[in-house]
Design an enzyme around this catalytic site. Structure first.
Site, PDB file in Angstrom:
ATOM      1  N   HIS A 217      14.607 169.283 -15.500  1.00 19.09           N
ATOM      2  CA  HIS A 217      15.443 170.478 -15.357  1.00 19.09           C
ATOM      3  C   HIS A 217      14.776 171.544 -14.498  1.00 19.09           C
ATOM      4  O   HIS A 217      15.314 172.634 -14.352  1.00 19.09           O
ATOM      5  CB  HIS A 217      15.904 171.054 -16.695  1.00 19.09           C
ATOM      6  CG  HIS A 217      16.850 170.154 -17.411  1.00 19.09           C
ATOM      7  ND1 HIS A 217      18.158 169.995 -17.040  1.00 19.09           N
ATOM      8  CD2 HIS A 217      16.661 169.325 -18.466  1.00 19.09           C
ATOM      9  CE1 HIS A 217      18.747 169.131 -17.837  1.00 19.09           C
ATOM     10  NE2 HIS A 217      17.856 168.700 -18.702  1.00 19.09           N
TER      11      HIS A 217
ATOM     12  N   ASP B  73      14.015 167.912 -10.205  1.00 14.70           N
ATOM     13  CA  ASP B  73      15.301 167.220 -10.279  1.00 14.70           C
ATOM     14  C   ASP B  73      15.800 166.852  -8.884  1.00 14.70           C
ATOM     15  O   ASP B  73      16.318 165.760  -8.666  1.00 14.70           O
ATOM     16  CB  ASP B  73      16.328 168.063 -11.015  1.00 14.70           C
ATOM     17  CG  ASP B  73      15.983 168.237 -12.484  1.00 14.70           C
ATOM     18  OD1 ASP B  73      14.983 167.647 -12.952  1.00 14.70           O
ATOM     19  OD2 ASP B  73      16.711 168.979 -13.176  1.00 14.70           O
TER      20      ASP B  73
END
Length: 181
Positions: free
Chosen positions: A116, A121
């Site tokens: 996250h 990511d």
């Protein structure tokens, strides 16, 4: 610089504490982030510098990530450098393997762990897309009996966003979460 990372302070007092917690930032830290207009101007300038043509917004969850990016670009710049559409990685992968039920299988090709953190990511998504490109190139070579196929570089943004490889998407913050590193 091959990556862009911007953090925008909130534009309202409304937020979901559980979503903010995923980001690892406190509300106090979030309130100290940069002015959204300057971040979006910097992001647009970064895209203009790195993109060959109009960049393509590609995201793990384009329906979610697009909302923020599109709104902020129009609010602060009066335009969205990505235009009016985006692509979802899972749909691209499902089309590649010709099986809609495999739309989440692409995630197994990430090398960088999904944390996250926008940069982590984005890297994981770009790595996965790179593996998809290898698969497409190999399939094309086999189908055409060719030794080498020139494939255009994939360009995507998953914000929080690959040509330009960028991954963009604000999942946990009311702020910019970027781009491939």
């Amino acid at each position: 610089e091959t990556s862009f990372y911007g953090k925008t302070r909130p534009i309202s007092n409304r937020f979901v504490p559980e979503a903010l917690a995923v980001s690892g930032f406190s509300r106090e830290q979030h309130l100290g982030f940069d002015d959204p207009k300057s971040v979006m101007e910097s992001f647009a300038a970064w895209l203009d510098h790195h993109a060959k043509g109009r960049p393509v917004f590609v995201s793990d969850n384009v329906a979610f990530d697009w909302q923020f990016i599109n709104y902020y670009f129009h609010l602060y710049l009066g335009r969205n450098p990505f235009g009016f559409s985006g692509r979802r990685i899972g749909d691209l992968y499902a089309g590649l393997v010709k099986d809609a039920s495999k739309a989440t299988d692409w995630k197994k090709y990430r090398v960088t762990k999904h944390t996250h953190s926008p940069v982590d990511d984005a890297r994981g998504n770009a790595e996965s897309e790179g593996r998809h490109q290898d698969h497409r190139d190999g399939a094309a070579r086999r189908a055409e009996g060719l030794e080498h196929v020139e494939a255009p570089g994939a360009r995507h943004l998953d914000v929080r966003d690959h040509g330009v490889e960028a991954v963009v998407g604000p999942r946990e913050l009311d702020g910019l979460r970027p781009v491939r590193g």
